[in-house]
Design a protein around this motif. Structure first.
Motif, short mmCIF file in Angstrom:
data_model
loop_
_atom_site.label_atom_id
_atom_site.label_comp_id
_atom_site.label_asym_id
_atom_site.label_seq_id
_atom_site.Cartn_x
_atom_site.Cartn_y
_atom_site.Cartn_z
N VAL A 155 0.86 -1.20 0.00
CA VAL A 155 0.00 0.00 0.00
C VAL A 155 0.89 1.24 0.00
O VAL A 155 0.69 2.18 -0.79
CB VAL A 155 -0.96 0.02 1.23
N PHE A 156 1.90 1.22 0.87
CA PHE A 156 2.82 2.36 0.96
C PHE A 156 3.59 2.56 -0.34
O PHE A 156 3.67 3.68 -0.86
CB PHE A 156 3.80 2.16 2.13
N LEU A 175 2.93 1.61 -3.34
CA LEU A 175 2.07 2.06 -4.44
C LEU A 175 1.72 3.54 -4.31
O LEU A 175 1.80 4.30 -5.28
CB LEU A 175 0.81 1.21 -4.43
N LEU A 176 1.38 3.93 -3.08
CA LEU A 176 1.00 5.33 -2.91
C LEU A 176 2.21 6.26 -2.98
O LEU A 176 2.09 7.39 -3.45
CB LEU A 176 0.22 5.51 -1.60
N VAL A 177 3.38 5.77 -2.55
CA VAL A 177 4.59 6.58 -2.71
C VAL A 177 4.88 6.79 -4.19
O VAL A 177 5.26 7.90 -4.63
CB VAL A 177 5.80 5.92 -1.99
N MET A 178 4.67 5.75 -4.98
CA MET A 178 4.88 5.88 -6.43
C MET A 178 3.93 6.93 -7.01
O MET A 178 4.32 7.74 -7.85
CB MET A 178 4.67 4.53 -7.12
N LEU A 197 0.43 9.72 1.67
CA LEU A 197 1.13 8.89 2.64
C LEU A 197 0.33 8.76 3.94
O LEU A 197 0.32 7.70 4.56
CB LEU A 197 2.52 9.48 2.95
N ALA A 219 -2.22 6.31 3.40
CA ALA A 219 -1.67 4.94 3.46
C ALA A 219 -1.46 4.50 4.90
O ALA A 219 -1.79 3.38 5.28
CB ALA A 219 -0.34 4.89 2.70
N PHE A 257 -2.83 3.50 -13.93
CA PHE A 257 -1.65 3.14 -13.13
C PHE A 257 -1.99 2.10 -12.05
O PHE A 257 -1.36 1.04 -11.96
CB PHE A 257 -1.08 4.41 -12.48
N LEU A 260 -1.18 -2.01 -11.97
CA LEU A 260 -0.34 -2.51 -10.89
C LEU A 260 -1.08 -3.52 -10.02
O LEU A 260 -0.50 -4.49 -9.55
CB LEU A 260 0.12 -1.32 -10.03
N VAL A 301 -7.06 0.15 -2.48
CA VAL A 301 -5.81 -0.57 -2.80
C VAL A 301 -5.62 -1.72 -1.81
O VAL A 301 -5.30 -2.85 -2.19
CB VAL A 301 -4.61 0.40 -2.77
N LEU A 335 -5.39 -5.74 -2.52
CA LEU A 335 -4.29 -6.58 -2.06
C LEU A 335 -4.82 -7.77 -1.26
O LEU A 335 -4.35 -8.90 -1.42
CB LEU A 335 -3.34 -5.76 -1.18
#
Lengths: 121, 446
Positions: free
Chosen positions: A22-23, A25-28, B182, B185, B290, B294, B436, B440
């Motif tokens: 999750v991190f 992907l969101l950092v990207m 962030l 997240a 994107f 992914l 997201v 997952l």
């Protein structure tokens, strides 16, 4: 005992992998958005003040202008100023200074008699 | 006076119900001419089989009355169904009087009421047993709510809700401050800590994943994932998710105050930059491509969310944008609420698991809040422009209530500090983050 029977290794793997994914992907997305905003975000050119060295001569900077983002307050102030200028609604002073007594015209709105004697019915 | 009248009416109805129930059971024992099949849950009128016709007129009237009494729902009432009806009335009270997420809680509670009325046959859980739709019996046995439930089962409603949510969401604050992603997240910490807690309580990994997603504070995502991983837990999970979302203003502030100092709560943040229309239009297109490339399982949710957002930001489909924000959203909310409530039958709801889910649900929200706040504090160690840690709590989704909570708690310290727009960044980032995380979970646990 039930807790000991649980496959904690697997559970921690799931948590570790998923949370880090999750991190990542969101950092990207953050990186891409930052790059993207540099290309697309609205920018203004601000004149960069010339640097003056100790000998007193102005130093020629490599860039004459720097790019900066406008804050909402700045934008609003500029927009208002332009609006006032183009629509010609700004205050126009007579620029005449006088010491003469100011003549006031009679108005019932400022009349003392009306104000004191005419009661509301 | 009116209250007394209603109480009298209620007592009369209950008395009539008990009388009918008793008479039905007495007749079953004494009269051999009628055979009544009773189960612990529900009795369909079709299951009442008459063996032979009575001869005398009086006996015929008596039998007719008994058959009628047996066919009523009162005859099949038991304490479990009465308790479930009480729970649904309690939820209706919370929705109507207390105003807890009434748009969803009201249809959910009413769906719960409908499904627990014995004999009505509106919802038949056996048609969806084993996580599959039993199409062979569907036409014969399917009730109204069974047909509506197909939208949940096939994952249609959550996605349609997400189209509406996307059309109502402004991603501008997030685009102006991408770092807020962030915080979104970090607030997903609630999902994963809850997953561990659920595994510790003995739930299967699939069930634990579905329970964990409560921490995402995102109803459609929770429903979407639960229907895929643990459909039998849909009722308790949906009720927990929506109830706790309504309780965000109660759950979050104590945790926020506990983890921050007064000085931190008073941090004033720099005004956000202006986001151009071009950015707002390109983001949903780029974001969908994107994230979906992914993480393909997240594509239905992310795609729907950003489709709605593109409709809003493009400005060329005003009619469609208004439709998904209002009419479509409202219609789907009705269907979703009623059918999710319908899954909360006494068999699925009245067990220890439900209580465990409700308890873990609070933990999920608490950990999510703490995750966001703590990451904001951590980021302050490295960044030049300080972030008010209170906006981190908004990363748990629950749009826009969590952002409002950040604003309110921030203004307790400094009434002139306006955090709402800053908090909207992590808030909408939390929606993306929970989608997201759901993708997952789906990839790893299905």
């Amino acid at each position: 005992m039930k807790i000991l029977a649980i496959d904690w290794g697997n559970a921690l793997d799931v948590v570790g992998f998923s949370f880090s994914m999750v991190f990542i992907l969101l950092v990207m997305i953050v990186i891409v958005l930052n790059l993207f905003s540099r290309l697309v975000a609205p920018k203004v050119r601000v004149h960069k003040p010339k640097l003056v060295n100790q000998s007193g001569s102005a130093k020629n900077s490599e860039k004459e202008y720097i790019e900066d983002h406008l804050s909402a307050n700045d934008s609003a102030a500029i927009a208002l100023a332009l609006h006032l200028y183009y629509t010609d609604v700004h205050d126009v002073e007579s620029a005449i200074i006088t010491i003469k007594t100011v003549e006031r015209r009679y108005s019932p709105w400022s009349s003392k008699i009306y104000g004191l004697n005419n009661l509301i019915k | 006076m009116r209250t007394k009248k209603y109480i009298f009416l209620l007592i009369t109805l209950l008395f009539a119900g008990i009388l009918t129930n008793v008479s039905a059971q007495t007749v079953v024992n004494s009269d051999s001419s009628a055979k009544v099949i009773t189960t612990t849950s529900q009795v369909s009128p079709n299951e009442i089989q008459k063996v032979d016709k009575p001869t005398s007129g009086l006996a015929y009237i008596k039998d007719s009355f008994i058959n009628f009494a047996d066919s009523t729902g009162f005859a099949a009432l038991n304490w479990q169904t009465v308790f479930m009806i009480f729970i649904s009335c309690l939820l209706l009270y919370l929705a109507i009087v207390k105003g807890f997420e009434p748009l969803l809680l009201l249809p959910i509670a009413f769906g719960m009421l409908l499904t627990n009325l014995p004999g009505a046959g509106l919802f038949n859980a056996e048609l969806f047993a084993g996580g599959q739709v039993h199409w062979d019996n569907f036409v014969q046995k399917g009730g109204l709510l069974d047909y509506l439930y197909l939208g949940v089962k096939l994952g249609i409603y959550p996605c349609l809700i997400f189209v509406g949510v996307g059309a109502m969401t402004d991603f501008g604050p997030m685009l102006a401050n991408p770092k807020s992603l962030l915080l979104g997240a970090a607030a997903q910490l609630g999902i994963f800590m809850t997953y561990l807690a659920a595994v510790g309580l003995g739930f299967t990994p699939q069930e634990a994943g579905s329970i964990g997603i409560i921490g995402g504070a995102d109803g459609p995502t929770a429903i979407f994932l639960t229907t895929k991983l643990a459909p039998h837990l849909l009722g308790p999970i949906a009720v927990a998710a929506y109830s706790y979302m309504a309780l965000v203003p109660v759950i979050q502030p104590p945790i926020m105050r506990l983890l921050t100092t007064k000085k931190e709560r008073g941090i004033r943040m720099k005004q956000l930059r202006i986001v151009s229309k071009k950015e707002k239009i390109i983001f949903p297109i780029f974001g969908t491509a994107f994230i979906s490339l992914l993480l393909p399982p997240a594509a239905p949710l992310i795609g729907s969310l950003l489709l709605g957002n593109l409709m809003r930001e493009s400005g060329v489909v005003e009619r469609l944008s208004k439709t998904v924000q209002n009419e479509l959203m409202n219609i789907v909310t009705i269907f979703l609420g009623i059918t999710v409530g319908a899954t909360a039958t006494s068999a699925t709801f009245m067990n220890l698991q439900t209580i465990e889910i409700m308890v873990i649900g609070v933990l999920a929200f608490s950990f999510g809040t703490a995750g966001g706040v703590l990451l904001a504090k951590f980021m302050n160690l490295f960044t030049k422009e300080k972030i008010n840690p209170l906006i981190g709590s908004a990363g748990v989704s629950a749009v826009p209530m969590a952002a409002r909570v950040s604003q309110v708690v921030g203004q307790e310290t400094d009434p002139g500090n306006f955090l709402l727009m800053h908090a909207m960044g992590p808030n909408v980032a939390g929606v993306i983050g929970s989608a997201v995380a759901a993708g997952l979970m789906l990839t790893m646990l299905k």
